[in-house]
Design an enzyme around this catalytic site. Structure first.
Site, PDB file in Angstrom:
ATOM      1  N   ASP A 191       0.897  -1.144  -0.065  1.00 58.53           N
ATOM      2  CA  ASP A 191      -0.108  -0.007  -0.137  1.00 58.53           C
ATOM      3  C   ASP A 191       0.973   1.191   0.104  1.00 58.53           C
ATOM      4  O   ASP A 191       2.100   1.122   0.098  1.00 58.53           O
ATOM      5  CB  ASP A 191      -1.080   0.066   1.424  1.00 58.53           C
TER       6      ASP A 191
ATOM      7  N   ASN B 229      -7.966  -2.630  13.657  1.00 63.93           N
ATOM      8  CA  ASN B 229      -9.411  -3.186  13.466  1.00 63.93           C
ATOM      9  C   ASN B 229      -9.469  -4.496  12.445  1.00 63.93           C
ATOM     10  O   ASN B 229     -10.554  -4.483  11.852  1.00 63.93           O
ATOM     11  CB  ASN B 229     -10.129  -1.928  12.810  1.00 63.93           C
TER      12      ASN B 229
ATOM     13  N   HIS C  43      -7.421  -4.721   9.525  1.00 66.13           N
ATOM     14  CA  HIS C  43      -7.147  -4.157   8.127  1.00 66.13           C
ATOM     15  C   HIS C  43      -5.884  -5.011   7.707  1.00 66.13           C
ATOM     16  O   HIS C  43      -5.058  -5.447   8.407  1.00 66.13           O
ATOM     17  CB  HIS C  43      -7.516  -2.817   7.888  1.00 66.13           C
TER      18      HIS C  43
ATOM     19  N   GLU D 193      -9.837  -2.061   4.744  1.00 63.81           N
ATOM     20  CA  GLU D 193     -10.497  -1.605   5.916  1.00 63.81           C
ATOM     21  C   GLU D 193     -11.766  -2.170   6.055  1.00 63.81           C
ATOM     22  O   GLU D 193     -12.180  -2.866   4.944  1.00 63.81           O
ATOM     23  CB  GLU D 193     -10.681   0.028   5.969  1.00 63.81           C
TER      24      GLU D 193
HETATM   25  C1  GLP Z   1      -0.527   0.308   8.433  1.00 66.84           C
HETATM   26  C2  GLP Z   1      -0.339  -0.684   7.269  1.00 66.84           C
HETATM   27  C3  GLP Z   1      -0.690  -2.102   7.468  1.00 66.84           C
HETATM   28  C4  GLP Z   1       0.085  -2.638   8.925  1.00 66.84           C
HETATM   29  C5  GLP Z   1      -0.670  -1.819   9.893  1.00 66.84           C
HETATM   30  C6  GLP Z   1      -0.129  -2.074  11.116  1.00 66.84           C
HETATM   31  O1  GLP Z   1      -2.136   0.662   8.427  1.00 66.84           O
HETATM   32  N1  GLP Z   1      -0.829  -0.148   6.012  1.00 66.84           N
HETATM   33  O2  GLP Z   1      -0.094  -3.084   6.438  1.00 66.84           O
HETATM   34  O3  GLP Z   1      -0.365  -3.874   9.021  1.00 66.84           O
HETATM   35  O4  GLP Z   1      -0.421  -0.350   9.789  1.00 66.84           O
HETATM   36  O5  GLP Z   1       0.847  -1.608  11.514  1.00 66.84           O
HETATM   37  P1  GLP Z   1       1.842  -1.873  12.979  1.00 66.84           P
HETATM   38  O6  GLP Z   1       2.626  -3.012  12.371  1.00 66.84           O
HETATM   39  O7  GLP Z   1       2.407  -0.782  13.247  1.00 66.84           O
HETATM   40  O8  GLP Z   1       0.822  -2.279  13.900  1.00 66.84           O
END
Ligand code: GLP
Length: 252
Positions: free
Chosen positions: A67, A136, A138, A143
């Site tokens: 992304d 959440n 995702h 989402e």
């Molecule tokens: C972002 C990314 C996701 C990732 C998520 C969790 O929103 N788009 O791909 O899994 O963060 O992040 P973290 O690993 O910092 O909890």
């Protein structure tokens, strides 16, 4: 599905990095799906170390990132392109033309999404997809919604995600409100999926994702039907699963 529980974040990262190294050793020209967020950083540190020790080479690999924020140029310190260069790409021998992220600056959203899906198709799909999980549920930036969005698309980030990611931007106002994300289809069709999860705050959502109903309200629940899923977690993140389904967990 394999669920592998490590005591610490470092052990979890080493274990998960081992799966990526094994993939590349088995198929040097692998297509690896990469993720951002804080969770994979320990994995990237391991991979860089193994590259520096001459034990692992990315010279034939292609990477596809999940992304990118809409409207951020690749050299913006909070863009995912910047993150990937800082945490991995600039420190290994991958060919620059083989490392792909959506172009957050492309205003032709339809063209950008279609081109990204076509790129994945032209590469024959993803061999190993690394994933974190949002608070959440995702995946990438897919989402919670009324349906799964199969193709690469541009999403409106939920207030929850904007809040969670504001820690990197200094304020919620500074977080872009839209992002490109690889769709559920190319993610779920990856030949192997490696999910990493750490911390107590993820314990409920990872439990719900892997053992609750499969629903677009919890996007990561789609992982229950993928053919080859490996989940590497630390003891905190896997605490609810260990309590409810101890038989499903391998202790590492
Ligand atoms: C972002 C990314 C996701 C990732 C998520 C969790 O929103 N788009 O791909 O899994 O963060 O992040 P973290 O690993 O910092 O909890």
């Amino acid at each position: 599905m394999r669920i592998i529980c490590s005591e610490t974040y470092e052990q979890m990262s080493a274990k998960a990095a081992g799966f990526i190294a094994a993939q590349i050793h088995t198929k040097p020209n692998s297509v690896i799906g990469l993720a951002t967020g804080s969770t994979p950083i320990g994995i990237y540190q391991k991979l860089i170390k193994w590259y520096e020790e001459d034990w692992l080479s990315f010279s034939k690999c292609t990477t596809i990132n999940l992304d990118e924020y809409c409207g951020l140029p690749a050299d913006h310190p909070q863009s995912y392109a910047y993150f990937m260069h800082e945490h991995l790409l600039d420190h290994i021998d991958i060919l620059p033309e083989n490392a792909h992220l959506p172009n957050g600056l492309n205003e032709d959203i339809h063209a950008e999404c279609e081109a990204y899906d076509n790129l994945v198709k032209s590469l024959g799909g993803i061999d190993l997809q690394l994933l974190g999980i949002g608070n959440n549920g995702h995946l990438g930036f897919n989402e919670p919604d009324d349906c799964f969005h199969m193709n690469t698309n541009c999403v409106n980030l939920t207030p929850e995600t904007i809040k969670a990611n504001s820690r990197f931007f200094g304020s919620e106002e500074a977080v872009p409100k839209k992002a490109f994300t690889l769709g559920i289809r190319p993610i779920a069709q990856a030949k192997r999926i490696l999910m990493v999860v750490n911390g107590l705050h993820k314990a409920e959502i990872i439990y719900k994702s892997l053992f609750g109903p499969v629903t677009p309200r919890v996007p990561a629940s789609i992982l229950q039907i993928v053919p080859d899923l490996v989940v590497c977690g630390d003891a905190e993140a896997l605490s609810v699963i260990v309590r409810e389904h101890p038989e499903a967990v391998e202790m590492f």
